[in-house]
Enzyme design. Structure first.
Site: not given
Lengths: 483, 420, 140
Positions: A51, A53, A403, A405, A438
């Site tokens: 994050i 901020h 990959c 996914c 996966c």
């Protein structure tokens, strides 16, 4: 001191060390970064929430306060120069009752005093419209559009790639063993041999107190505060579009719902002090605490949606604030206790460190050959089909999915290995291969084959993240590779 | 030799089959039998055949080939038929996207990136293994925690071992098979731990893989924590209470370097989600009619992508039907539409297909939720059949004949498994 | 199928049939001399044979892999053509530990005849075409 002496040695390749290295690489300096792990960003930074901020979280009477907001303003430029993902998605701090509503006002006030733009209190209707999956029990929220998300490890890699392009040397697998002040500088002994430098920056994160003690200035101690994070299935993409913060209470900072840069929802973190600075365990209690709290904020999230969990350790200095500045040992500068909002502040910390070095007598002459941009990495999943097809026609490796996914191609994995990834985690954090649902079940073997081929190492020497993290061993009676 | 080289890749196909495992191969053959002309199988590995190549154990084919075969033998028999029937197979190719108009985007190491048009599509992507994240095991995140299927690939295809001292969590068939496989490779298998009070895999595997090698099986016990920074160093195991929570004061540690997970399969439905197919929340696969057609016109599905099968023979049977119907679809023939919806009732987790037609015979696959001794499966008041026993781990197969439904006039039929 | 009230319980042994995935619960009854009197609980002829066999001389099919040089993969799967005595399973695997074939290898190829004097052959269970052991290496 001799002609192999570095101007500055940066100890620690986390987000802070990487940002400092990159900032200093603007100047005509001989720089080295020393990292104990096998790759940069593999310590606390890897497990950071990612994050940026908004700028109104930390109190003005701390060092964190001004650096948080100053840091926030650096990110657009960094993003433009370097090839990493960054989106100002905004954050929404939510209140469940009128008492909490007054906390929102405190933060609103603090932000306005600091000049954080766009802060706005949203009433129920607006929240319903903007974030329909946030609990109906929320009475109001403070919206801060300046908050953003990055992948923290990706930022580390981009910063270090840029710094290296501009002359930085990096030594990995090089834990610091001793530091001796010498005439005109310091000698830093590492597992990969000694390093001589006129200045040394202690950006050693969790181990900054030990590094300071080695230099003879052990004036503070670091406490490890663990945070567990839980990643949810991609199916939940879009459940929230902003970072959702519960109102901080005196006892708890609360559990956040974070739409990561890649769109995956992440929930966490916990905050528990631990004595063992290598304790990256997740716990049954941690998971339960997270999911119980998160159900209050976004009721649609259930533990069944979890695809992976991990823990990180925040480096908290006694006193809770950042420790940045010169020490009693000439040339040894501390940049310690960089907990939240450390990622946000890192670029501003780096500028501050450059100023400190100048004050301490280091001449900072801008390097005319400094190249602010790094070559763009190809991310096939981000291209349209036409551009993908053109890329694959030129190099078939960019047509071959590695990959499935995350739809990362072999070409991208090979590029990552070329950029310094030497482990499965190195590939994963550079390309996302193995990060999907996966969790590497499909691509692990392919990535192992590619590491083996590209780095000319036997399959059984491939590791998850260096050290003793081997993946496979040979069958009985078969010779292993020489160590 | 099974090295069918891909012919020239066409721009349009009658039937495109996504996935060249047992489901995809059977579907392609079914489509050919029904008269479809241009048929393409797309597979992401270097050889079609799917997971069967690494399932080197025997026990396949008893129903379909009437003899007991190993996984590779079963795959090869099918692949030979596929090649004989001149079905195009492109390997090393991944289907990256698809739309409801059946435009199929492929990414291929050998063929580049293209979008193909297909009159009909059969989804046969199979399943993936559940991972550590799905069950949230507390502890560290060292190397050495992997799924049983990945370990099987390491051992049976690549010739490497996943470790030397192995604990197995979950009693799924792949885990049981891998327990034996690893022992035969000289690995120490320290035990199989199953959180449920019953075994998840087939009984034959308990006998042949565990009993034969004196591998301890601990039911109602789970891995409560993983230890080790770089590599697994030990696991803490503990019996569980009725809410399946570990009882930590009865926990013990097992030093080991590897934890294999055999905790179930999940249908691989990314593509189905991209085209917004209607999915069954129990199976997580597409809702299908008795012709194995999904909620998208001309898109069929079969095999583990629809629901997890325990026998490849049933996958072949179901997929042959899906392929036949896809072939009929492109040749303009239609079987009469379904008129009865099957509704899972007592002790029935799901039924596939989800709808049937009263005018023809159907094979109905279903899975129960819990063990039961002597029982009966009832289709409303229309038909019932006695069963000697049922287990969640064993799929129940029922043949539904038109005459059973002669006196049934409703539009939904409740399916119950009840004790007798 | 519990033998709760069976007067012959002493002479009963229970087996789980492995002939097919149905896993029938078999009950083998023997006489005072240890000879099989009756097998019950089977669904098919195979179960009856298995019960008798498992009680008198248990046998197992062995499936494992052997090394293959120059093949698409590093290992090729093999099996015993018929079941071998159960106590020999580990030894059969050990005997195959040193075997190395050279690609291409066709399904059905004889790897070892009459393994350990059992009269049973070991055969290859798939075609293994030539190729680098890994796809990655193939490209290199």
């Amino acid at each position: 001191m001799n002609d192999r002496t570095y101007d500055v040695a940066i100890i620690g390749g986390g987000i802070v060390g990487c940002a400092i290295a990159r900032e200093l690489s603007r100047y005509r300096l001989k720089l080295v970064l020393i990292e104990k792990e096998c790759e940069v960003g593999f310590g606390t930074s890897k497990s950071n929430s990612g994050i940026i901020h908004a700028g109104h979280h930390s109190s003005a009477d701390t060092l964190k306060g001004p650096l948080e907001w100053a840091g926030n303003q650096h990110w657009d430029r960094l993003h433009a120069e370097l090839d990493f993902g960054f989106k100002r998605v905004g954050e929404l701090m939510v209140a469940w009752d009128d008492e909490q509503r007054s906390i929102l006002d405190t933060y609103l006030q603090r932000g306005r005093e600091r000049g954080v733009p766009g802060l706005e209190i949203w009433e129920k209707d607006r929240i319903r419209k903007e974030e329909p999956n946030v609990s109906r029990h929320v009475v109001a929220g403070l919206h801060a559009p300046t908050a953003g998300v990055v992948n923290p490890y990706e930022v580390c890699f981009s910063l270090i790639d840029s710094a290296r392009l501009n002359g930085l040397e990096v030594r990995v697998n090089a834990p610091v063993q001793d530091i001796q002040p010498l005439e005109g500088g310091l000698k830093v002994d590492t597992a990969q041999g000694p390093v001589l430098a006129r200045y040394a920056i202690n950006a050693a994160g969790l181990f900054a107190d030990r590094i300071a003690a080695m230099a003879g200035v052990g004036t503070f101690s670091i406490l490890a505060r663990k945070g567990e994070e839980y990643l949810l299935d991609k199916r939940l993409k879009g459940l929230v579009t902003r970072i959702i913060f519960p109102c901080p209470t005196p006892t708890s900072k609360g559990v956040l719902v974070i739409p990561t840069f890649d769109g995956t929802i992440m929930v966490g973190p916990t905050a528990n002090p631990v004595l063992d600075r290598s304790d990256l365990t997740t716990s049954m209690d941690g998971g339960e605490e997270i999911f119980e709290q998160v159900r209050r904020t976004v009721p649609g999230i259930s533990p069944r949606d979890c695809i992976a969990e991990f823990a990180g350790l925040r480096a908290v200095a006694d006193g809770e604030d950042f420790i940045i500045g010169p020490t009693a040992v000439k040339g040894f500068i501390n940049v310690a206790g960089i907990q939240s909002p450390g990622l946000t502040a890192a670029p501003a910390i780096a500028v501050r460190v450059a100023e400190i070095l100048r004050d301490e007598g280091l001449a900072l002459e801008p390097d005319d050959t400094f190249q602010p941009a790094v070559p763009k990495h190809v991310i096939m999943a981000d291209l349209d089909t036409g551009a993908q097809a053109a890329k694959a026609a030129k190099d078939p490796a960019f047509g071959r999915i590695c990959c499935r996914c995350e739809q990362v191609t072999e070409g991208e994995v090979i590029a990552a290995i070329g950029a310094g990834a030497g482990t499965l985690d190195g590939i994963k954090f550079r390309t996302r291969a193995g990060m999907g649902r996966c969790q590497g079940g499909f691509c692990t073997w392919r990535c192992m084959e590619l590491l083996s081929r590209e780095l000319d190492m036997p399959i059984d020497r491939v590791t998850k993240r260096g050290g003793g993290s081997w993946i496979v061993c040979r069958r009985d009676g078969e010779e292993g590779a020489p160590s | 030799m099974i090295t069918g080289k891909p012919r020239h890749l066409e721009k349009t196909y009658d039937v495109t089959v996504v996935g060249g495992g047992p489901a995809g191969m059977a579907a392609a053959l079914g489509a050919r039998e029904a008269g479809a002309e241009k048929i393409l199988i797309i597979d992401r590995e270097e050889t079609a055949g799917g997971i069967l190549w690494q399932c080197i154990h025997n026990g396949f084919g008893l129903h379909h080939f009437k003899e007991e075969l190993t996984g590779p033998e079963y795959a090869q028999r099918y692949l030979e038929q596929v090649l004989e029937h001149e079905i195009d197979v492109i390997t090393d190719t991944y289907v990256a996207d698809m739309d409801a108009g059946r435009h199929v985007k492929i990414m291929s190491g050998s063929q580049g990136i293209h979008v193909l048009d297909s009159k009909s599509v059969v989804l046969a992507m199979g399943a993936r293994e559940r991972t550590r994240g799905a069950i949230r095991i507390p502890g560290t995140r060292p190397a050495g925690v992997l799924t049983a299927g990945l370990a099987q690939k390491f051992v049976n295809m690549a010739g490497y071992l996943p470790g030397k001292r192995v604990v197995i969590l979950g009693s799924g068939d792949i885990g049981l098979i891998m327990a034996r496989r690893l022992v035969l490779e000289g690995v120490e298998v320290l035990g199989v731990f199953e959180i449920m009070p019953h075994v998840n895999g087939l009984n034959r595997n308990v006998v042949q893989c565990l009993h034969d090698f004196d591998i301890p099986l601990h039911l109602s016990t789970t891995v409560a924590e993983i230890h080790g920074r770089d590599r697994v160093e030990k696991v803490t195991v503990a019996p569980v209470d009725e809410a399946l929570r570990p009882i930590m004061d009865k926990a013990w540690d097992i030093p080991c370097d590897t934890l294999l997970l055999s905790i179930g399969l999940i249908p691989e439905n990314e593509l189905s989600q991209r085209i917004n197919l209607r999915l069954d929340p129990v199976t997580t696969g597409p809702v299908v009619t008795s012709t194995m057609e999904t909620s998208a016109d001309g898109v069929f599905a079969c095999g583990n992508v629809v629901h997890i099968h325990d026998l490849v023979d049933f996958v072949s049977q179901e997929s042959d039907l899906a392929g036949q119907c896809a072939g009929e679809y492109v040749t303009g023939r239609r079987r009469p539409a379904d008129n009865i919806r099957l509704v899972p009732g007592d002790n029935v987790a799901y039924c596939v297909p989800h709808t049937i037609s009263s005018d023809r015979e159907h094979t109905i696959y279903l899975r129960v939720r819990r063990n039961e001794g002597k029982c009966a499966i009832k289709f409303g008041d229309a038909y019932q059949r006695k069963l000697r026993y049922v287990f969640p781990a064993e799929m129940v197969t029922v043949t539904m004949r038109p005459r059973f439904l002669e006196n049934f006039h409703g539009d939904s039929l409740r399916v119950d498994v009840v004790p007798r | 199928m519990a033998p709760d009230d069976d007067p012959h319980a002493d002479h009963l042994t229970h087996y789980l049939c492995i002939g097919c995935p149905l896993g029938c619960r078999l009950e083998v009854e023997e006489d005072d001399h240890g000879d099989v009197l009756e097998v019950r609980g089977f669904d098919c002829k195979k179960g009856k044979e298995y019960g008798r066999q498992e009680h008198t001389e248990p046998k197992r099919m062995v499936t494992t892999t052997v090394a293959v040089r120059g093949g698409l993969h590093a290992r090729v799967p093999v099996k015993t053509r018929e079941a071998v005595p159960k106590p020999l399973v580990r030894e059969v695997c050990r005997a195959l530990g040193t075997v190395e074939l050279t690609a291409p290898v066709a399904i059905g190829t004889l790897v070892m005849g009459d393994v350990l004097g059992t009269g049973v052959d070991i055969i290859v269970t798939r075609d293994m075409p030539e190729g680098a052991p890994t796809r990655a290496a193939q490209r290199g």
